[in-house]
Design a protein around this motif. Structure first.
Motif, PDB file in Angstrom:
ATOM      1  N   VAL A 155      54.536  40.829  54.750  1.00 23.41           N
ATOM      2  CA  VAL A 155      54.382  39.794  53.724  1.00 23.41           C
ATOM      3  C   VAL A 155      55.686  39.040  53.540  1.00 23.41           C
ATOM      4  O   VAL A 155      56.775  39.600  53.655  1.00 23.41           O
ATOM      5  CB  VAL A 155      53.946  40.397  52.372  1.00 23.41           C
TER       6      VAL A 155
ATOM      7  N   TRP B 296      50.335  39.749  48.194  1.00 22.82           N
ATOM      8  CA  TRP B 296      49.512  40.725  48.890  1.00 22.82           C
ATOM      9  C   TRP B 296      50.366  41.936  49.255  1.00 22.82           C
ATOM     10  O   TRP B 296      51.594  41.841  49.285  1.00 22.82           O
ATOM     11  CB  TRP B 296      48.861  40.122  50.134  1.00 22.82           C
ATOM     12  N   THR B 297      49.703  43.054  49.573  1.00 21.65           N
ATOM     13  CA  THR B 297      50.390  44.297  49.843  1.00 21.65           C
ATOM     14  C   THR B 297      50.061  44.777  51.253  1.00 21.65           C
ATOM     15  O   THR B 297      48.899  44.689  51.685  1.00 21.65           O
ATOM     16  CB  THR B 297      49.964  45.385  48.836  1.00 21.65           C
ATOM     17  N   VAL B 298      51.075  45.236  51.956  1.00 32.54           N
ATOM     18  CA  VAL B 298      50.860  45.787  53.294  1.00 32.54           C
ATOM     19  C   VAL B 298      49.802  46.892  53.224  1.00 32.54           C
ATOM     20  O   VAL B 298      49.822  47.740  52.329  1.00 32.54           O
ATOM     21  CB  VAL B 298      52.180  46.342  53.874  1.00 32.54           C
TER      22      VAL B 298
ATOM     23  N   GLU C 171      46.455  46.233  52.910  1.00 33.04           N
ATOM     24  CA  GLU C 171      45.188  45.732  52.368  1.00 33.04           C
ATOM     25  C   GLU C 171      44.313  45.158  53.481  1.00 33.04           C
ATOM     26  O   GLU C 171      44.797  44.501  54.407  1.00 33.04           O
ATOM     27  CB  GLU C 171      45.449  44.654  51.316  1.00 33.04           C
TER      28      GLU C 171
END
Length: 294
Positions: free
Chosen positions: A71, A77-79, A81
């Protein structure tokens, strides 16, 4: 990483799989480890040179389903997902037909629960196109809509979305597809010369023959920007130019999870078989989407 590109225009034989550097996300971008990416007619158009870019190496692929891998700043956002996204653009150095893809964070939505990456990859481009085309038509519940190409990917989503909105949907499709389009929500198939519809969504790109089926003062929307026929009889004409929209994509994912939208996969191909997938697309008669899997 491997990526599907074209360096010269032509048929399926122009498709190449090359080694290139893994892209890095910038601010408000994410990188997706691609689980699957759908093949669409727009990719064939890029391959054939319809959109220009001569002399450049052009990446193919608009749809993507996969896992957030990296990201950029303020991406939100989150790694790890699971997501789907639309990577908009006809002339770009890398598309989603690759092992990794970088997309703008606001073009992303969580992947539909319970759907694998192959099926999820059929959502972004086609469902957004159908939804945005219906927005342009402004068809009220209870009014009549004809969808041409109703058995295709965009047409099928349009039938389902319109029926969900309470619109009276008639399908223009082959008799062999009658059961399919009825299962998607079409009340019936259109007769050969039937007209008088409040609106037409021309997913089959018929042009003037489809426009003739609209009542005076109705509305027509096509799916190729700038290719819509000229207005006649007070009929408003337009063409949808799909936009990446993560919030709208999330709404469509929600409809997938509720069973309103059906995910249809016509076949899967390994990334290295991209030219074969293009050849199958060129044969026509595909019901659902062909999907590439790295």
């Amino acid at each position: 990483m491997r990526a599907v590109v074209v360096s010269t225009f032509g048929g399926p034989e122009a498709v190449e799989v090359v080694e290139t550097e893994v892209p890095e996300p910038g601010a408000r971008q994410i990188r997706i480890k691609v689980g699957a990416a759908a093949l669409n007619p727009v990719d064939a158009g890029v391959r054939e040179g319809v959109f220009g870019g001569a002399g450049e190496r052009l990446g193919l692929g608009w749809d993507v389903a996969g896992t957030v891998d990296a990201v950029g700043a303020d991406a939100g956002w989150t790694v790890g997902e699971e997501v789907v996204a639309l990577l908009h653009g006809t002339v770009k150095p890398l598309g989603t037909h690759a092992e990794y893809a970088v997309v703008d964070a606001d073009a992303v939505a969580k992947a539909p629960a319970g759907a694998d990456a192959v099926r999820a990859a059929t959502v972004p481009l086609n469902a957004l196109t159908a939804a945005q085309a219906l927005d342009l038509l402004e068809v009220a519940p209870g009014r009549s809509l004809l969808v041409t190409g109703a058995a295709g990917a965009v047409g099928g989503y349009a039938v389902q979305l319109a029926a969900h909105r309470g619109i009276a949907v008639t399908a223009l499709a082959r008799e062999a597809d009658a059961d399919l389009v009825r299962s998607l929500g079409a009340a019936r198939l259109a007769g050969a010369e039937e007209g008088g519809f409040d609106a037409v969504l021309d997913a089959a790109v018929l042009g003037e023959p489809a426009l003739e089926r609209v009542r005076d003062g109705g509305a027509y929307v096509g799916v190729i920007p700038g290719a819509q026929p000229a207005p006649v009889r007070g009929v408003r004409t337009a063409a949808v130019e799909v936009r990446a929209d993560g919030a709208r994509l999330a709404e469509l994912v929600g409809l997938v999870e509720k069973g309103v939208l059906t995910l249809r996969v016509a076949g899967t191909y390994a990334l290295d078989e991209a030219a074969r997938a293009h050849a199958r697309l060129a044969e026509g008669g595909v019901r659902g989407r062909l999907v590439l899997v790295p």
